[in-house]
Scaffold this active site. Structure first.
Site, PDB file in Angstrom:
ATOM      1  N   HIS A  77      44.439 126.189  27.719  1.00 32.63           N
ATOM      2  CA  HIS A  77      44.754 126.929  26.482  1.00 32.63           C
ATOM      3  C   HIS A  77      43.790 128.114  26.316  1.00 32.63           C
ATOM      4  O   HIS A  77      44.188 129.213  25.926  1.00 32.63           O
ATOM      5  CB  HIS A  77      44.582 126.028  25.256  1.00 32.63           C
ATOM      6  CG  HIS A  77      45.506 124.848  25.203  1.00 32.63           C
ATOM      7  ND1 HIS A  77      45.052 123.548  25.301  1.00 32.63           N
ATOM      8  CD2 HIS A  77      46.845 124.755  25.038  1.00 32.63           C
ATOM      9  CE1 HIS A  77      46.076 122.717  25.194  1.00 32.63           C
ATOM     10  NE2 HIS A  77      47.183 123.419  25.042  1.00 32.63           N
TER      11      HIS A  77
ATOM     12  N   SER B 204      46.861 118.439  27.671  1.00 33.99           N
ATOM     13  CA  SER B 204      46.391 117.608  26.559  1.00 33.99           C
ATOM     14  C   SER B 204      46.709 116.144  26.829  1.00 33.99           C
ATOM     15  O   SER B 204      45.967 115.244  26.431  1.00 33.99           O
ATOM     16  CB  SER B 204      47.060 118.039  25.262  1.00 33.99           C
ATOM     17  OG  SER B 204      46.837 119.416  25.048  1.00 33.99           O
TER      18      SER B 204
HETATM   19  P1  AMP Z   1      50.747 122.800  24.728  1.00 38.27           P
HETATM   20  O1  AMP Z   1      49.625 122.677  23.744  1.00 38.27           O
HETATM   21  O2  AMP Z   1      50.733 121.747  25.785  1.00 38.27           O
HETATM   22  O3  AMP Z   1      52.092 122.966  24.060  1.00 38.27           O
HETATM   23  O4  AMP Z   1      50.492 124.144  25.520  1.00 38.27           O
HETATM   24  C1  AMP Z   1      50.336 125.358  24.845  1.00 38.27           C
HETATM   25  C2  AMP Z   1      50.328 126.487  25.845  1.00 38.27           C
HETATM   26  O5  AMP Z   1      49.266 126.298  26.767  1.00 38.27           O
HETATM   27  C3  AMP Z   1      51.623 126.541  26.667  1.00 38.27           C
HETATM   28  O6  AMP Z   1      51.983 127.895  26.855  1.00 38.27           O
HETATM   29  C4  AMP Z   1      51.206 125.905  27.960  1.00 38.27           C
HETATM   30  O7  AMP Z   1      51.973 126.322  29.068  1.00 38.27           O
HETATM   31  C5  AMP Z   1      49.773 126.380  28.083  1.00 38.27           C
HETATM   32  N1  AMP Z   1      49.014 125.496  28.984  1.00 38.27           N
HETATM   33  C6  AMP Z   1      48.922 124.145  28.913  1.00 38.27           C
HETATM   34  N2  AMP Z   1      48.188 123.675  29.942  1.00 38.27           N
HETATM   35  C7  AMP Z   1      47.841 124.757  30.686  1.00 38.27           C
HETATM   36  C8  AMP Z   1      47.090 124.925  31.897  1.00 38.27           C
HETATM   37  N3  AMP Z   1      46.565 123.898  32.549  1.00 38.27           N
HETATM   38  N4  AMP Z   1      46.914 126.181  32.351  1.00 38.27           N
HETATM   39  C9  AMP Z   1      47.448 127.248  31.704  1.00 38.27           C
HETATM   40  N5  AMP Z   1      48.161 127.141  30.569  1.00 38.27           N
HETATM   41  C10 AMP Z   1      48.360 125.925  30.064  1.00 38.27           C
END
Ligand code: AMP
Length: 280
Positions: free
Chosen positions: A38, A186
């Site tokens: 993130h 997460s």
């Molecule tokens: P989430 O909180 O899982 O909904 O993710 C929020 C944003 O963070 C989304 O655009 C995800 O694709 C991005 N994201 C989650 N994990 C990663 C990671 N390991 N590397 C890059 N972006 C990530």
């Protein structure tokens, strides 16, 4: 400390003032439990005049109630992690700010959402498309930063931003991994110590499959071998492990000249669904 805003009315006033001053607004939508993945998006957003990070655990994108109940919530830690960046607002709306009483609208992107995670998680992408549309309109963002980690989601968001003339430039950012290759997520917080040790097997199996594909192998043979390895390594189920054309996610049986391709996977380990993807 970054200012936390919980009301869309307060957010709107701030954004209006920024827009009047001609400032470029960037948004990083998240569900919290922030990690370096993130934070890499927040870093990428630093080129905008104003940066909004949103945290909203969106009930509409969970197709399983216990997954929603167990999703990690760590707001105080999250705010602390953001302190090293320029973040103008941490927007943490309550459910009524996003889905007021009587809410009856759903945004649905067809085609792209029938396959992969869409096929295994009914309603998931409608939930994503609906909340992303709301977050784009509420934040008035000019640029939005999304991770390639959720590759299908990134494509769905690009599609909806273009189709609905939302005026947002969608910026895709590379996947950030732990040292052992596991893609940061997460949901990794939900893995026991024993399961955490096994989790990088997903990335390792994908890399081996990619190598086989580059050597001219067939996706179905290589997938069968990769699945065997994963199941032998403690994974309980593989939802998919597919070779797809990068553009439009059409299924491929082998690499084709001039067609950029990606390997996308979702698999279950100790009750946690892990997803990952790599360019081939
Ligand atoms: P989430 O909180 O899982 O909904 O993710 C929020 C944003 O963070 C989304 O655009 C995800 O694709 C991005 N994201 C989650 N994990 C990663 C990671 N390991 N590397 C890059 N972006 C990530």
């Amino acid at each position: 400390m970054t200012e936390i805003v919980r009301s869309k009315a307060v957010l709107r006033d701030k954004v209006l003032a920024w827009k009047r001053a001609g400032e470029v607004v960037g948004v990083v939508p998240t569900m919290g439990a922030l990690h370096e993945g993130h934070l890499s998006l927040v870093e990428a957003a630093q080129g905008c005049d104003r940066v909004i990070v949103t945290i909203f655990v969106n009930p509409k994108q969970f197709n399983n109630p216990s997954d929603l109940a167990n999703y990690p919530r760590t707001e105080e830690d999250d705010a602390r992690k953001l302190a090293r960046f320029r973040v103008d607002v941490l927007y943490v709306p309550g459910p009524e700010e996003i889905y007021p009483d009587g809410f009856a609208t759903s945004v649905s992107v067809s085609g792209l959402t029938d396959m992969l995670c869409g096929a295994h998680r009914p309603g998931h992408f409608d939930g994503v498309a609906t909340v992303v549309t709301k977050l784009f309109t509420q934040t008035g963002a000019d640029r939005a930063f999304f991770g390639e980690k959720d590759y299908q989601q990134l494509q769905v968001v690009r599609r909806l931003a273009a189709d609905l003339d939302l005026g947002v430039e969608v910026v895709g950012c590379p996947t950030i991994r732990e040292e052992d290759g596991l893609a940061m997520s997460s949901r990794n917080l939900l893995l026991s110590d024993r399961a955490r040790v096994k989790a990088p097997a997903l990335f390792t199996a994908m890399e081996a499959m990619a190598e086989g594909l580059r050597a001219g192998g067939d996706a179905s043979d290589l997938r069968a071998e990769a699945e065997r390895r994963l199941l032998a390594n403690g994974f309980t189920e593989v939802d998919y492990l597919d070779l797809r054309a990068t553009d439009g996610l059409r299924a491929l049986e082998r690499l084709e000249d001039g067609v950029p391709a990606r390997l996308l996977a979702a698999a279950w380990l100790a009750g946690v669904r892990l997803i990952d993807n790599i360019a081939v």
